[in-house]
Design an enzyme around this catalytic site. Structure first.
Site, mmCIF file in Angstrom:
data_model
loop_
_atom_site.group_PDB
_atom_site.id
_atom_site.type_symbol
_atom_site.label_atom_id
_atom_site.label_comp_id
_atom_site.label_asym_id
_atom_site.label_seq_id
_atom_site.Cartn_x
_atom_site.Cartn_y
_atom_site.Cartn_z
ATOM 1 C CE LYS A 32 -0.735 -0.042 5.036
ATOM 2 N NZ LYS A 32 0.002 1.170 5.367
ATOM 3 C CB THR A 33 3.976 2.299 1.756
ATOM 4 O OG1 THR A 33 3.430 1.962 3.039
ATOM 5 C CG2 THR A 33 4.787 3.575 1.886
ATOM 6 C CG ASP A 219 -1.195 4.325 5.072
ATOM 7 O OD1 ASP A 219 -1.945 3.410 4.704
ATOM 8 O OD2 ASP A 219 -0.008 4.131 5.390
ATOM 9 C CD GLU A 220 -2.088 1.376 8.583
ATOM 10 O OE1 GLU A 220 -3.142 0.724 8.630
ATOM 11 O OE2 GLU A 220 -0.958 0.860 8.505
ATOM 12 C CD GLN A 250 -3.354 -5.065 8.533
ATOM 13 O OE1 GLN A 250 -2.347 -4.803 9.188
ATOM 14 N NE2 GLN A 250 -3.351 -5.051 7.212
ATOM 15 N NE ARG A 581 1.702 -7.245 11.255
ATOM 16 C CZ ARG A 581 1.377 -6.496 10.209
ATOM 17 N NH1 ARG A 581 2.172 -5.541 9.804
ATOM 18 N NH2 ARG A 581 0.265 -6.739 9.535
#
Length: 632
Positions: A32-33, A219-220, A250, A581
């Site tokens: 996504k980044t 973002d997020e 998330q 993770r």
């Protein structure tokens, strides 16, 4: 080379959709980044000025990484120069807006930012003043924080306060707010609430920012609360060029006000929105992803998505059933020792747990095995010597009572009564020798104030450490002095990052970054240490090898007073975050007995273990033997 080369079809679709609202549902490790950075490049390639682009995320670490990635892309494709996109956290954005309009908001200057310790101190005083000392300060501060996160003002909260508890909180809040105003200070929640209040009351200022930032990225987005969503909404102009990126699976901050509905209902709020689903994971092996997909499929309140990868199946997921917490910690230390023998660096290993108390047994075994580690959670900027050094600077240039109080506390032989007289302007009533000592302190603060106008941040911090007497005192302290001096040396190093900026702008930015630091900012990438942290602190990070410990019912999932399905779903999302993770290998463990609150309790395996595919689990034993284990 075209900057779209190397993007998959879904990523390319998101990058090219630059007009109107866009929802990017990005699974863990789906790049996504990268998408946000390439989208910003595409917007600028199509004619927008870099400074017309705004990108908001949640941590300084994430903002720093995105800033670097965007700058590198712009330079690579000849778009550098002529300004830069505004990349920041929500709180930094709020502070930026407040700074530009401080006087309009009733502040004489840029307000000081009170950290949690400062806020708790003032809340404690407020509770005492209203005569309800049995109220726990953290509970009261938490209630105020949640209200502010909902965009509720003190007046609105007071009007609707029905119970004795709510009326007491309202009274304490009023005194707390009065103190903040008198000190010219704000807390973290005010950084957003004040910015929203300003934009609400002043349409012309709102229009100014909408014109300044024609393209907004968040973002997020699944972690936004009501006031953050409102702030974002007011920053987008008539063309509604807003791109939100996130993953409902998330959403793990419901307990502090995050609203999963913000991302789930985005398309209802913006009917013309385009939605893009990023499901290809570039981080984890197939076994890890299959386990994560199977687990999260048990949640009902989510849009369907299924992560996939082009990577191989990879190693099975290890499961260790420990006798007790000490046995579990010993297993973890033994496995890490084996990984190190195989050539794995410690910095590529993380140990995740649900509650902070779990770190103690792990630290004990890691120390015994001579395995270097770092515990996230003891924030660098909350250490006493670091706060003292920063308080000398803030007291000198901002004259905040809280910082002046910390400076007074560093002077030996000054009691509470004397301190109150100093802070209330009654120094004349003090004995001559005491007045002379206070005069020496004020002379030092004046010297720091003058130096702040001429020295680079690192030189100023170095001067404070020496002139305040901290260096001399810590050199004489043979117990903790060396470690405290090391922390102050690290503070000088951190300040040096801002030395290249004009004086005093560099100092201003350094103090702001210190006030807005988060847990993840504590990670020192160059240090080869195993990372220990809660799953919440691990959000957004990734490691080749991950241990998730304490997988017991009541601990993970955490026991809640209300047995609501929403609580269980959030805990499952937290487990999903923990699993994803891991890049190469995942280790799970639980103990049949654990000491909690001083009692040795019998434990049962987490229900989440039952939701993982049994064929993916490999049973670890103390004898290093293994077999496939089925939990059905």
């Amino acid at each position: 080379m075209n900057h779209l080369d190397g993007l998959n079809s879904a990523q390319r679709e998101a990058v090219l959709a630059i007009d109107g609202p866009l929802l990017v549902l990005a699974g863990a490790g789906a790049g996504k980044t990268r998408v946000i950075a390439h989208r910003i490049l595409e917007i600028i390639r199509q004619g927008a000025k870099p400074q017309e682009v705004l990108a908001i995320t949640f941590t300084n670490k994430a903002a720093g990484e995105m800033r670097q990635r965007v700058a590198a892309l712009l330079a690579e494709y000849g778009q550098a120069g002529g300004g830069t996109p505004f990349v920041s956290t929500f709180h930094s954005l709020g502070l930026s807006i407040i700074k530009e309009h401080a006087k309009l908001l009733g502040y004489k200057r840029t307000p000081a930012i009170y950290d949690r310790a400062d806020c708790l101190r003032e809340i404690k005083a407020a509770i005492k003043a209203v005569g309800e000392v049995e109220f726990e300060p953290r509970m009261v501060l938490g209630a105020i924080s949640r209200a502010k996160g909902e965009g509720i003002s003190l007046g609105e909260y007071t009007e609707t306060a029905g119970s004795f508890r709510e009326r007491t909180i309202a009274s304490a809040w009023a005194l707390y707010e009065k103190t903040l105003r008198e000190d010219g200070a704000v807390d973290f929640d005010d950084l957003l609430l004040r910015a929203v209040e300003l934009l609400k009351k002043h349409p012309e200022i709102r229009a100014h920012y909408q014109e300044r930032w024609r393209y907004v990225h968040i973002d997020e987005y699944q972690d936004t609360n009501a006031v953050q969503e409102h702030l974002a909404e007011m920053l987008i102009g008539p063309k509604k060029n807003i791109c939100v990126v996130g993953d409902p699976d998330q959403t793990i901050y419901g307990w502090r006000g995050a609203k999963i509905e913000n991302i789930l209902h985005f398309e209802k709020k913006y009917p013309q929105a385009r939605a893009v689903l990023l499901e290809e994971n570039y981080r984890s092996t197939k076994n890890i992803l299959d386990a994560a997909n199977e687990l999260i499929s048990n949640n009902q309140n989510r849009p369907f998505k299924n992560l996939f990868t082009g990577k191989e199946a990879g190693a099975p997921i290890s499961l260790y059933i420990a006798g007790d917490g000490g046995d579990e910690a010993l297993f973890v230390a033994r496995k890490i020792a084996e990984l190190r023998q195989e050539g794995t660096r410690c910095q590529n290993i993380a140990i995740l747990y649900r509650a902070n108390f779990q770190s103690r047994a792990l630290e004990e075994k890691l120390l015994a095995a001579d395995i270097p580690y770092q515990v996230l959670g003891t924030r660098f900027f909350e250490r006493k010597e670091v706060k003292d050094a920063l308080s000398f600077i803030r007291a000198a240039i901002q004259e905040t009572p809280a910082d002046l109080g910390r400076v007074i506390d560093t002077l030996p032989g000054i009691g509470k009564v004397t301190k109150v007289k100093i802070l209330s302007g009654q120094e004349a009533a003090l004995p001559l020798k005491m007045r002379e000592r206070i005069g020496g302190m004020r002379a030092l603060l004046e010297k720091i104030r003058r130096s702040a106008e001429a020295l680079q941040p690192s030189l100023l911090v170095r001067m404070v450490v020496v002139e305040s007497g901290m260096e001399k005192a810590f050199k004489e302290d043979k117990i903790e002095g060396a470690e405290r001096l090391e922390n102050l040396a690290e503070l000088v190093s951190l300040a040096s990052r801002y030395d290249a900026l004009p004086v005093p702008e560099g100092l201003e930015q350094f103090l702001e970054s210190a006030a807005l630091a988060s847990d993840q900012d504590e990670i020192k990438e160059e240090q080869n240490r195993v990372r220990l942290m809660t799953v919440h602190a691990a959000k957004g990070l990734e490691f080749p090898y991950v241990f998730i410990v304490g997988l017991e019912e009541g601990l993970f999932p955490y026991a809640r007073e209300e047995d609501a399905s929403s609580g269980v779903e959030e805990e499952r999302r937290l487990m999903y975050v923990a699993i994803t993770r891991a890049e190469k290998k995942l280790y799970l463990s639980f103990a049949m007995m654990r000491t909690v609150f001083g009692n040795l309790d019998m434990r049962t395996a987490s229900s989440f273990l039952q939701e993982l595919p049994g064929e993916l689990l490999f049973a670890e034993t103390p004898e290093k033997l293994g077999k496939t284990i089925y939990l059905d």
